[in-house]
Structure formats: structure tokens, C-alpha cells
Scaffold this motif. Sequence first.
Motif, mmCIF file in Angstrom:
data_model
loop_
_atom_site.group_PDB
_atom_site.id
_atom_site.type_symbol
_atom_site.label_atom_id
_atom_site.label_comp_id
_atom_site.label_asym_id
_atom_site.label_seq_id
_atom_site.Cartn_x
_atom_site.Cartn_y
_atom_site.Cartn_z
ATOM 1 N N ILE A 154 4.057 -6.911 7.822
ATOM 2 C CA ILE A 154 4.012 -5.948 7.119
ATOM 3 C C ILE A 154 5.061 -4.884 7.632
ATOM 4 C CG2 ILE A 154 2.512 -4.116 6.691
ATOM 5 C CD1 ILE A 154 0.367 -6.220 7.555
ATOM 6 N N GLN A 155 5.857 -4.498 6.404
ATOM 7 C CA GLN A 155 6.979 -3.628 6.621
ATOM 8 C C GLN A 155 6.338 -2.054 6.529
ATOM 9 O OE1 GLN A 155 9.820 -5.929 4.362
ATOM 10 N NE2 GLN A 155 11.187 -5.399 6.013
ATOM 11 N N ILE A 156 6.814 -1.198 7.267
ATOM 12 C CA ILE A 156 6.345 0.216 7.038
ATOM 13 C C ILE A 156 7.752 1.006 6.635
ATOM 14 C CG2 ILE A 156 5.471 2.473 8.061
ATOM 15 C CD1 ILE A 156 3.407 -0.070 7.902
ATOM 16 N N LEU A 157 7.612 1.635 5.410
ATOM 17 C CA LEU A 157 8.755 2.083 4.900
ATOM 18 C C LEU A 157 8.512 3.467 4.634
ATOM 19 C CD1 LEU A 157 11.858 2.018 3.708
ATOM 20 C CD2 LEU A 157 10.761 1.504 1.532
ATOM 21 N N PRO A 158 9.215 4.452 5.198
ATOM 22 C CA PRO A 158 8.989 6.036 5.091
ATOM 23 C C PRO A 158 9.756 6.211 3.691
ATOM 24 C CG PRO A 158 9.653 5.547 7.251
ATOM 25 C CD PRO A 158 9.873 4.533 6.571
ATOM 26 N N VAL A 159 8.871 6.608 2.684
ATOM 27 C CA VAL A 159 9.520 6.979 1.332
ATOM 28 C C VAL A 159 10.072 8.505 1.563
ATOM 29 C CG1 VAL A 159 9.060 7.450 -0.980
ATOM 30 C CG2 VAL A 159 7.925 5.340 0.115
ATOM 31 N N TRP A 195 0.916 -1.051 -0.050
ATOM 32 C CA TRP A 195 0.029 -0.251 -0.059
ATOM 33 C C TRP A 195 0.849 1.130 0.082
ATOM 34 C CZ3 TRP A 195 -5.077 -0.451 -0.439
ATOM 35 C CH2 TRP A 195 -5.676 -1.737 0.153
ATOM 36 N N ARG A 196 0.321 2.428 -0.576
ATOM 37 C CA ARG A 196 1.240 3.576 -0.721
ATOM 38 C C ARG A 196 0.216 4.875 -0.457
ATOM 39 N NH1 ARG A 196 6.334 5.441 -4.083
ATOM 40 N NH2 ARG A 196 6.692 7.259 -3.050
ATOM 41 N N GLY A 197 0.595 5.716 0.482
ATOM 42 C CA GLY A 197 0.015 6.730 0.649
ATOM 43 C C GLY A 197 0.377 7.685 1.638
ATOM 44 N N LYS A 198 0.187 9.017 1.741
ATOM 45 C CA LYS A 198 0.315 9.709 2.780
ATOM 46 C C LYS A 198 -0.234 10.096 4.044
ATOM 47 C CE LYS A 198 2.617 12.148 -1.108
ATOM 48 N NZ LYS A 198 2.688 13.621 -1.760
ATOM 49 N N TYR A 242 15.861 1.620 6.514
ATOM 50 C CA TYR A 242 15.169 1.344 7.613
ATOM 51 C C TYR A 242 13.925 1.487 7.749
ATOM 52 C CZ TYR A 242 20.072 2.021 9.291
ATOM 53 O OH TYR A 242 21.333 1.911 9.533
ATOM 54 N N PHE A 243 13.308 0.731 8.484
ATOM 55 C CA PHE A 243 11.767 0.607 8.593
ATOM 56 C C PHE A 243 11.285 0.949 10.077
ATOM 57 C CE2 PHE A 243 13.079 -2.269 5.370
ATOM 58 C CZ PHE A 243 12.344 -2.171 4.250
ATOM 59 N N ILE A 244 10.137 1.420 10.121
ATOM 60 C CA ILE A 244 9.398 1.766 11.453
ATOM 61 C C ILE A 244 8.997 0.316 11.958
ATOM 62 C CG2 ILE A 244 7.511 2.902 12.387
ATOM 63 C CD1 ILE A 244 7.376 5.081 10.108
ATOM 64 N N CYS A 245 9.220 0.145 13.274
ATOM 65 C CA CYS A 245 8.887 -0.922 13.999
ATOM 66 C C CYS A 245 7.357 -0.899 14.478
ATOM 67 C CB CYS A 245 9.951 -1.254 14.909
ATOM 68 S SG CYS A 245 9.483 -2.796 15.911
#
Length: 171
Positions: free
Chosen positions: A77-82, A41-44, A119-122
Motif C-alpha cells: 500500500i503506497q501513501i502518496l501525498p497529493v 483510498w483518498r481523504g485528508k 515520492y511516497f511516505i515510507c
Amino acid sequence: MGFYWYQSDPDLLEAEQMAMGKYFPSFKLYKLEDGSGRLYWRGKVQPTGKGGMVWDLMLIYKNTHPQAEEGMYGGSIQILPVKPRLVDIAKTLPIKPEKGLGLGLPHIYRDNFGRNEEYFICTADPKYFKASQTRSTSAASSLSWACKWIMLCEMWINGEVSDEVAIEGVY
């Protein structure tokens, strides 16, 4: 029976889509173009509201979803800040290696993504990650935890909460 989790469990995919549509309707579902078959998923989001940072995020399913590897932070599910990237935020901070903070930021982890290390948000401690026949940690719940992390991180950067609060996550 399909190879990927979303092929072998279309009901889970539908539940993921319904939850994201209800709670985060601006996020869109895509498939990585790297041949891995992974969905994301991608969004802001702007969790701290007007005046806070706008975060462009990717929520990337591992092919093991809804199961996570033993002891793996972040779950399946990994959360990657772009944008902003965590390494760019870290460059603006005084590094606190004595606190054991990765990049000087609390509650992040490093993992490979494609050919790069990111680096991903834990968002999930392995002991709290849910995966069973009847329920599992979803993209919507992971994104909710990421928003909580973003709020805490921005408050910490702005000096509104102490290192102890940010590191321990007790708030």
C-alpha cells in the motif's frame, strides 16, 4: 476466481473497508482510471491538530496486495501525498545530502506512478510488513503509520526534533 486481489479475496476487501470505516471514516474508496484495476483510498488528515498542515492523501493498493515485493519499502500500500506534495515541501528545506535523505526528507521513497515518478511516505520497512493467510498490513495500519510520519516530519521541519530522531525514527 478474479484477476485482482479484491476479486479473488472479497473477504480481505471487506476487512479493509471495515477497518477504514472504523478508524478513518472520511476516506473514500475509488479505482484508478488508468486501466490498472488498482484501488485507492483518498481523504485528508491533520495529525498534528489545529495549526498543523492538512494532508490530502492517496492510499494506493498494489495489485500484489497483501503481498509486497521482496525488499520493497512501503509494502503493498503506497501513501502518496497529493497536497502538500513531498517535492514542494522539500523545496522549502535546506537539502541535507550528507544525511542520505531523499529530497532532504526522512523516510520517503521514489516510485513510478502512472507516467510520472512520485515520492511516497515510507510506512513499512520490509522486515515488518505482514502478509499471511490470517493477517496482513492494511490500509488503516499504513495510514496510521503515515500519520505518525507526518507528525514527526512536521516536528522536524519546525525544529522540535533533531535530525537524528527524524532520520532514525526512534521516538
